[in-house]
Scaffold this motif. Structure first.
Motif, short mmCIF file in Angstrom:
data_model
loop_
_atom_site.label_atom_id
_atom_site.label_comp_id
_atom_site.label_asym_id
_atom_site.label_seq_id
_atom_site.Cartn_x
_atom_site.Cartn_y
_atom_site.Cartn_z
N GLY A 58 1.86 7.23 -6.81
CA GLY A 58 0.78 8.12 -7.20
C GLY A 58 -0.61 7.54 -7.17
O GLY A 58 -1.53 8.13 -7.75
N CYS A 59 -0.83 6.41 -6.47
CA CYS A 59 -2.15 5.78 -6.50
C CYS A 59 -3.15 6.43 -5.54
O CYS A 59 -4.36 6.25 -5.69
CB CYS A 59 -2.03 4.29 -6.20
N ARG A 60 -2.72 7.12 -4.53
CA ARG A 60 -3.57 7.91 -3.64
C ARG A 60 -4.68 7.08 -3.00
O ARG A 60 -5.86 7.44 -3.03
CB ARG A 60 -4.18 9.10 -4.40
N ILE A 61 -4.30 5.97 -2.41
CA ILE A 61 -5.24 5.12 -1.69
C ILE A 61 -5.27 5.57 -0.24
O ILE A 61 -4.22 5.68 0.40
CB ILE A 61 -4.82 3.64 -1.79
N ARG A 62 -6.44 5.81 0.28
CA ARG A 62 -6.57 6.37 1.62
C ARG A 62 -6.12 5.36 2.67
O ARG A 62 -6.51 4.20 2.66
CB ARG A 62 -8.02 6.77 1.87
N TYR A 63 -5.29 5.84 3.62
CA TYR A 63 -4.90 5.02 4.76
C TYR A 63 -6.01 5.08 5.80
O TYR A 63 -6.51 6.16 6.11
CB TYR A 63 -3.61 5.53 5.39
N LEU B 258 0.83 -1.20 0.00
CA LEU B 258 0.00 0.00 0.00
C LEU B 258 0.87 1.26 0.00
O LEU B 258 0.63 2.19 -0.78
CB LEU B 258 -0.93 0.00 1.21
N ARG B 259 1.87 1.27 0.84
CA ARG B 259 2.76 2.44 0.90
C ARG B 259 3.47 2.64 -0.43
O ARG B 259 3.60 3.78 -0.91
CB ARG B 259 3.77 2.24 2.02
N TRP B 260 3.90 1.57 -1.06
CA TRP B 260 4.60 1.68 -2.34
C TRP B 260 3.65 2.17 -3.44
O TRP B 260 4.02 3.03 -4.24
CB TRP B 260 5.22 0.34 -2.73
N LEU B 261 2.43 1.63 -3.48
CA LEU B 261 1.47 2.09 -4.48
C LEU B 261 1.22 3.59 -4.34
O LEU B 261 1.16 4.31 -5.34
CB LEU B 261 0.16 1.32 -4.34
N ARG C 249 -7.83 5.32 9.35
CA ARG C 249 -7.48 5.85 10.67
C ARG C 249 -7.65 4.75 11.72
O ARG C 249 -8.27 3.72 11.47
CB ARG C 249 -8.38 7.05 11.00
N ASP C 250 -7.09 4.99 12.89
CA ASP C 250 -7.20 4.02 13.97
C ASP C 250 -8.67 3.71 14.23
O ASP C 250 -9.50 4.61 14.38
CB ASP C 250 -6.55 4.55 15.25
N GLY C 251 -9.00 2.42 14.30
CA GLY C 251 -10.35 2.00 14.59
C GLY C 251 -11.25 1.89 13.39
O GLY C 251 -12.37 1.36 13.49
N GLU C 252 -10.82 2.38 12.23
CA GLU C 252 -11.61 2.28 11.01
C GLU C 252 -11.39 0.93 10.34
O GLU C 252 -10.35 0.30 10.52
CB GLU C 252 -11.22 3.39 10.03
N PRO C 253 -12.36 0.47 9.54
CA PRO C 253 -12.12 -0.71 8.71
C PRO C 253 -10.95 -0.46 7.76
O PRO C 253 -10.62 0.68 7.44
CB PRO C 253 -13.44 -0.88 7.93
N ALA C 254 -10.33 -1.55 7.32
CA ALA C 254 -9.18 -1.46 6.40
C ALA C 254 -9.51 -2.25 5.14
O ALA C 254 -9.03 -3.38 4.95
CB ALA C 254 -7.93 -1.98 7.08
N PRO C 255 -10.36 -1.70 4.27
CA PRO C 255 -10.80 -2.48 3.11
C PRO C 255 -9.68 -2.89 2.17
O PRO C 255 -9.73 -3.98 1.59
CB PRO C 255 -11.82 -1.56 2.42
N PHE C 256 -8.66 -2.04 1.99
CA PHE C 256 -7.53 -2.45 1.14
C PHE C 256 -6.88 -3.69 1.71
O PHE C 256 -6.66 -4.68 0.99
CB PHE C 256 -6.51 -1.32 1.03
N ASP C 257 -6.57 -3.67 2.98
CA ASP C 257 -5.90 -4.80 3.61
C ASP C 257 -6.75 -6.06 3.50
O ASP C 257 -6.25 -7.14 3.13
CB ASP C 257 -5.61 -4.47 5.07
N GLU C 258 -8.02 -5.94 3.80
CA GLU C 258 -8.90 -7.11 3.78
C GLU C 258 -9.11 -7.62 2.35
O GLU C 258 -9.09 -8.83 2.10
CB GLU C 258 -10.24 -6.74 4.41
N GLY C 259 -9.31 -6.71 1.43
CA GLY C 259 -9.57 -7.11 0.05
C GLY C 259 -8.36 -7.74 -0.61
O GLY C 259 -8.48 -8.74 -1.33
N VAL C 260 -7.19 -7.15 -0.40
CA VAL C 260 -5.97 -7.70 -0.99
C VAL C 260 -5.63 -9.06 -0.38
O VAL C 260 -5.18 -9.98 -1.08
CB VAL C 260 -4.81 -6.70 -0.82
N ARG C 261 -5.87 -9.22 0.92
CA ARG C 261 -5.63 -10.53 1.55
C ARG C 261 -6.51 -11.59 0.91
O ARG C 261 -6.05 -12.69 0.56
CB ARG C 261 -5.89 -10.45 3.05
N ALA C 262 -7.79 -11.29 0.73
CA ALA C 262 -8.71 -12.25 0.13
C ALA C 262 -8.33 -12.54 -1.32
O ALA C 262 -8.39 -13.70 -1.78
CB ALA C 262 -10.14 -11.72 0.21
#
Length: 230
Positions: free
Chosen positions: A58-63, A51-54, A65-78
């Motif tokens: 220039g991909c501008r994927i939102r990180y 995610l950091r590299w993307l 915040r603490d306590g928020e869902p992490a859809p990138f992390d969950e989606g990429v894992r799946a």
């Protein structure tokens, strides 16, 4: 657009442009070091690194915040659970038709992964998906961005990405033949230790992404101005 090969001289000219960018490879080399050249997206740390590299590209994927869902992390894992063991590997020039078909399907799935929920729901999309696949298979996958996809293929779906990889495979084989020595000296010819897949992508970025903005080229010698730009 013609699918004629960009001559080796044009690839070297594009490489000179990239070689002039400050810190052109810094974030890539950091990713390679942190993952020991083997990204494993079953590991949370590697998903964070990707995610950091993307975003550095220039991909501008939102990180989240603490306590928020992490859809990138969950989606990429799946996605990785489905595709991680089936992605083709090896050199771009050696890709089989079956490998390209698999990569195109994996790309289509990855581009649809949700990376931001809520009112501003967003999927990973074509450019970030292609870059992520390049990060996973840097010798195998020739990535693209929106300008390249539009200029070469008109669309950015999975079928177009398959055509992109077939085009890259043909180009890679021709470049290797032109360079001689099995293509082993191509990184040295380009002035940086990057794969041929990346060399071709850099050429396309300079020709189409930068070229569309008028930032590249002279009055003579541009391969894409001779009936090849689309």
């Amino acid at each position: 657009m013609s699918d004629a090969l960009p001559p080796l001289a044009e690839l070297r000219r594009a490489a000179e442009v990239f070689n002039g960018f400050a810190n052109a490879d810094t974030t890539w080399l950091r990713l390679v070091e942190e993952t020991r050249s083997a990204i494993d997206l079953s590991q949370p740390a590697h998903r964070t690194i990707l995610l950091r590299w993307l975003n550095s590209w220039g991909c501008r994927i939102r990180y989240p915040r603490d306590g928020e869902p992490a859809p990138f992390d969950e989606g990429v894992r799946a996605w990785w659970e489905t595709w991680g063991t089936t992605l083709p590997s090896g050199d771009l020039a050696d890709l089989t038709d079956a490998g390209i078909d698999t990569a195109a399907k994996a790309y289509a799935d990855l581009s649809g992964v949700v990376v931001s929920a809520g009112r501003a729901r967003r999927t990973l999309g074509p450019t970030a998906a292609a870059k992520a696949l390049y990060a996973l298979r840097p010798n195998t996958i020739m990535p693209w961005d929106a300008a390249i996809a539009a200029a070469l293929h008109g669309v950015g779906d999975g079928a177009a990405f398959g055509r992109h990889l077939r085009l890259g495979r043909d180009w890679a084989a021709a470049v290797i033949a032109e360079a001689g020595d099995g293509g082993e000296d191509i990184p040295a010819l380009m002035g940086r230790p990057v794969s041929l897949a990346k060399v071709l992508d850099e050429y396309l970025y300079v020709a189409f992404t930068m070229g569309a903005k008028g930032d590249w080229g002279t009055d003579s010698g541009e391969w894409w101005k001779n009936g090849n730009r689309g």
